[in-house]
Write a protein that holds these residues in place. Structure first.
Motif, PDB file in Angstrom:
ATOM      1  N   SER A  99      14.987  22.406  37.191  1.00 34.93           N
ATOM      2  CA  SER A  99      13.830  21.506  37.295  1.00 34.93           C
ATOM      3  C   SER A  99      12.814  21.761  36.190  1.00 34.93           C
ATOM      4  CB  SER A  99      13.176  21.639  38.670  1.00 34.93           C
ATOM      5  OG  SER A  99      12.707  22.963  38.869  1.00 34.93           O
ATOM      6  N   VAL A 100      12.659  23.002  35.735  1.00 37.95           N
ATOM      7  CA  VAL A 100      11.731  23.308  34.646  1.00 37.95           C
ATOM      8  C   VAL A 100      12.189  22.612  33.375  1.00 37.95           C
ATOM      9  CG1 VAL A 100      10.816  25.138  33.175  1.00 37.95           C
ATOM     10  CG2 VAL A 100      10.995  25.503  35.640  1.00 37.95           C
ATOM     11  N   GLU A 101      13.469  22.699  33.060  1.00 31.24           N
ATOM     12  CA  GLU A 101      13.993  22.028  31.866  1.00 31.24           C
ATOM     13  C   GLU A 101      13.791  20.519  31.952  1.00 31.24           C
ATOM     14  OE1 GLU A 101      18.053  21.494  29.210  1.00 31.24           O
ATOM     15  OE2 GLU A 101      18.129  22.742  31.003  1.00 31.24           O
ATOM     16  N   ASN A 102      14.056  19.935  33.105  1.00 34.21           N
ATOM     17  CA  ASN A 102      13.874  18.493  33.288  1.00 34.21           C
ATOM     18  C   ASN A 102      12.419  18.083  33.097  1.00 34.21           C
ATOM     19  OD1 ASN A 102      16.579  17.868  33.745  1.00 34.21           O
ATOM     20  ND2 ASN A 102      16.403  18.342  35.937  1.00 34.21           N
ATOM     21  N   LEU A 103      11.492  18.857  33.653  1.00 35.53           N
ATOM     22  CA  LEU A 103      10.064  18.560  33.488  1.00 35.53           C
ATOM     23  C   LEU A 103       9.648  18.657  32.021  1.00 35.53           C
ATOM     24  CD1 LEU A 103       8.579  20.410  36.592  1.00 35.53           C
ATOM     25  CD2 LEU A 103       8.607  17.939  36.189  1.00 35.53           C
ATOM     26  N   LEU A 104      10.104  19.705  31.344  1.00 36.79           N
ATOM     27  CA  LEU A 104       9.781  19.874  29.923  1.00 36.79           C
ATOM     28  C   LEU A 104      10.353  18.735  29.090  1.00 36.79           C
ATOM     29  CD1 LEU A 104      10.263  23.722  29.534  1.00 36.79           C
ATOM     30  CD2 LEU A 104       8.133  22.440  29.279  1.00 36.79           C
ATOM     31  N   GLN A 105      11.576  18.347  29.345  1.00 34.48           N
ATOM     32  CA  GLN A 105      12.200  17.256  28.599  1.00 34.48           C
ATOM     33  C   GLN A 105      11.411  15.953  28.768  1.00 34.48           C
ATOM     34  OE1 GLN A 105      14.583  17.256  26.442  1.00 34.48           O
ATOM     35  NE2 GLN A 105      15.346  19.336  26.710  1.00 34.48           N
ATOM     36  N   ARG A 106      11.004  15.660  30.003  1.00 38.69           N
ATOM     37  CA  ARG A 106      10.234  14.431  30.249  1.00 38.69           C
ATOM     38  C   ARG A 106       8.884  14.483  29.543  1.00 38.69           C
ATOM     39  NH1 ARG A 106      12.321  14.724  35.586  1.00 38.69           N
ATOM     40  NH2 ARG A 106      10.312  15.399  36.429  1.00 38.69           N
ATOM     41  N   LYS A 107       8.223  15.655  29.579  1.00 40.32           N
ATOM     42  CA  LYS A 107       6.916  15.795  28.932  1.00 40.32           C
ATOM     43  C   LYS A 107       7.040  15.640  27.424  1.00 40.32           C
ATOM     44  CE  LYS A 107       2.558  16.548  28.648  1.00 40.32           C
ATOM     45  NZ  LYS A 107       1.635  15.488  29.017  1.00 40.32           N
ATOM     46  N   VAL A 108       8.021  16.304  26.831  1.00 38.26           N
ATOM     47  CA  VAL A 108       8.231  16.200  25.380  1.00 38.26           C
ATOM     48  C   VAL A 108       8.568  14.757  25.008  1.00 38.26           C
ATOM     49  CG1 VAL A 108       9.748  16.887  23.483  1.00 38.26           C
ATOM     50  CG2 VAL A 108       8.838  18.617  25.041  1.00 38.26           C
ATOM     51  N   ALA A 109       9.417  14.103  25.787  1.00 35.23           N
ATOM     52  CA  ALA A 109       9.771  12.706  25.510  1.00 35.23           C
ATOM     53  C   ALA A 109       8.532  11.812  25.552  1.00 35.23           C
ATOM     54  CB  ALA A 109      10.821  12.214  26.501  1.00 35.23           C
ATOM     55  N   SER A 110       7.652  12.054  26.505  1.00 35.42           N
ATOM     56  CA  SER A 110       6.413  11.276  26.623  1.00 35.42           C
ATOM     57  C   SER A 110       5.515  11.487  25.407  1.00 35.42           C
ATOM     58  CB  SER A 110       5.681  11.670  27.902  1.00 35.42           C
ATOM     59  OG  SER A 110       4.434  11.030  27.972  1.00 35.42           O
ATOM     60  N   VAL A 111       5.386  12.734  24.972  1.00 36.03           N
ATOM     61  CA  VAL A 111       4.567  13.043  23.792  1.00 36.03           C
ATOM     62  C   VAL A 111       5.146  12.365  22.554  1.00 36.03           C
ATOM     63  CG1 VAL A 111       3.846  14.901  22.230  1.00 36.03           C
ATOM     64  CG2 VAL A 111       3.640  15.195  24.713  1.00 36.03           C
ATOM     65  N   LEU A 112       6.456  12.443  22.383  1.00 42.09           N
ATOM     66  CA  LEU A 112       7.095  11.821  21.223  1.00 42.09           C
ATOM     67  C   LEU A 112       6.931  10.304  21.233  1.00 42.09           C
ATOM     68  CD1 LEU A 112      10.354  13.964  20.948  1.00 42.09           C
ATOM     69  CD2 LEU A 112       8.322  14.068  19.481  1.00 42.09           C
ATOM     70  N   GLU A 113       7.004   9.692  22.396  1.00 44.78           N
ATOM     71  CA  GLU A 113       6.782   8.241  22.501  1.00 44.78           C
ATOM     72  C   GLU A 113       5.357   7.885  22.088  1.00 44.78           C
ATOM     73  OE1 GLU A 113       7.828   7.144  26.491  1.00 44.78           O
ATOM     74  OE2 GLU A 113       9.938   7.697  26.178  1.00 44.78           O
ATOM     75  N   ASP A 114       4.393   8.696  22.510  1.00 43.11           N
ATOM     76  CA  ASP A 114       2.992   8.479  22.117  1.00 43.11           C
ATOM     77  C   ASP A 114       2.817   8.605  20.603  1.00 43.11           C
ATOM     78  OD1 ASP A 114       2.221   8.068  24.739  1.00 43.11           O
ATOM     79  OD2 ASP A 114       1.367  10.083  25.001  1.00 43.11           O
ATOM     80  N   ILE A 115       3.456   9.617  20.015  1.00 43.14           N
ATOM     81  CA  ILE A 115       3.367   9.821  18.563  1.00 43.14           C
ATOM     82  C   ILE A 115       3.971   8.626  17.832  1.00 43.14           C
ATOM     83  CG2 ILE A 115       4.243  11.214  16.641  1.00 43.14           C
ATOM     84  CD1 ILE A 115       4.016  13.652  18.576  1.00 43.14           C
ATOM     85  N   GLU A 116       5.118   8.163  18.262  1.00 45.67           N
ATOM     86  CA  GLU A 116       5.779   7.011  17.624  1.00 45.67           C
ATOM     87  C   GLU A 116       4.897   5.764  17.726  1.00 45.67           C
ATOM     88  OE1 GLU A 116       8.978   5.033  15.632  1.00 45.67           O
ATOM     89  OE2 GLU A 116       8.668   7.160  15.983  1.00 45.67           O
ATOM     90  N   ARG A 117       4.320   5.531  18.898  1.00 52.68           N
ATOM     91  CA  ARG A 117       3.443   4.366  19.099  1.00 52.68           C
ATOM     92  C   ARG A 117       2.223   4.461  18.184  1.00 52.68           C
ATOM     93  NH1 ARG A 117       4.294   4.038  23.972  1.00 52.68           N
ATOM     94  NH2 ARG A 117       2.993   5.756  24.679  1.00 52.68           N
ATOM     95  N   ASN A 118       1.631   5.656  18.087  1.00 52.62           N
ATOM     96  CA  ASN A 118       0.474   5.867  17.218  1.00 52.62           C
ATOM     97  C   ASN A 118       0.848   5.670  15.754  1.00 52.62           C
ATOM     98  OD1 ASN A 118      -1.365   7.945  15.556  1.00 52.62           O
ATOM     99  ND2 ASN A 118      -2.497   7.107  17.307  1.00 52.62           N
TER     100      ASN A 118
END
Length: 140
Positions: A99-118
């Motif tokens: 579950s820790v890996e899954n949470l980290l993956q989702r958080k990193v994916a969210s950050v990367l999506e924000d960076i791409e949008r910006n």
């Protein structure tokens, strides 16, 4: 940005085209100037044609030209037209049992999506013409 990337080639070419928007340029001329192969140029510029940024004409007097004015073409138009991604995105992987890996993956994916949008928003704020107008050009 890598010197041999599609985005680099496209922006370099469009920057030169902005100085003479009605001039037709051949793939061979663009390739010679950019130090690459005409086939690479045709592949990259073909994507820009599909995106409505360039037009192409076949035949002896054919070549590439801007489909719209350089003040109407943003860096984001080019980036999106090439289907580029400078920000590493998360690949779909099999879900982990951790579950820790899954949470980290989702958080990193969210950050990367924000960076791409910006990134796209910031690229949209600059046109090809503005780049030419604000820099001293010395490689025509």
């Amino acid at each position: 940005m890598k010197r041999n990337s599609r985005l680099s080639l496209a922006l370099h070419t469009l920057g030169h085209m902005a100085s003479e928007p009605d001039r037709v340029r051949t793939s061979a001329d663009i390739a010679e100037h950019a130090g690459t192969n005409p086939v690479v140029v045709r592949r990259v510029l073909g994507k820009l044609r599909e995106a409505g940024i360039l037009t192409s004409e076949k035949g002896h007097a054919g070549g590439w030209r801007l489909a719209r004015g350089p003040h109407e073409i943003t860096l984001a138009d080019v980036y999106i037209g090439l289907d580029e991604s400078l920000v590493a995105t998360s690949e779909e992987e099999a879900a982990s049992t951790c579950s820790v890996e899954n949470l980290l993956q989702r958080k990193v994916a969210s950050v990367l999506e924000d960076i791409e949008r910006n990134l796209v928003e910031r690229l949209a704020a600059t046109t090809i013409a503005e780049v030419r107008e604000t820099e001293e050009i010395n490689c025509d």
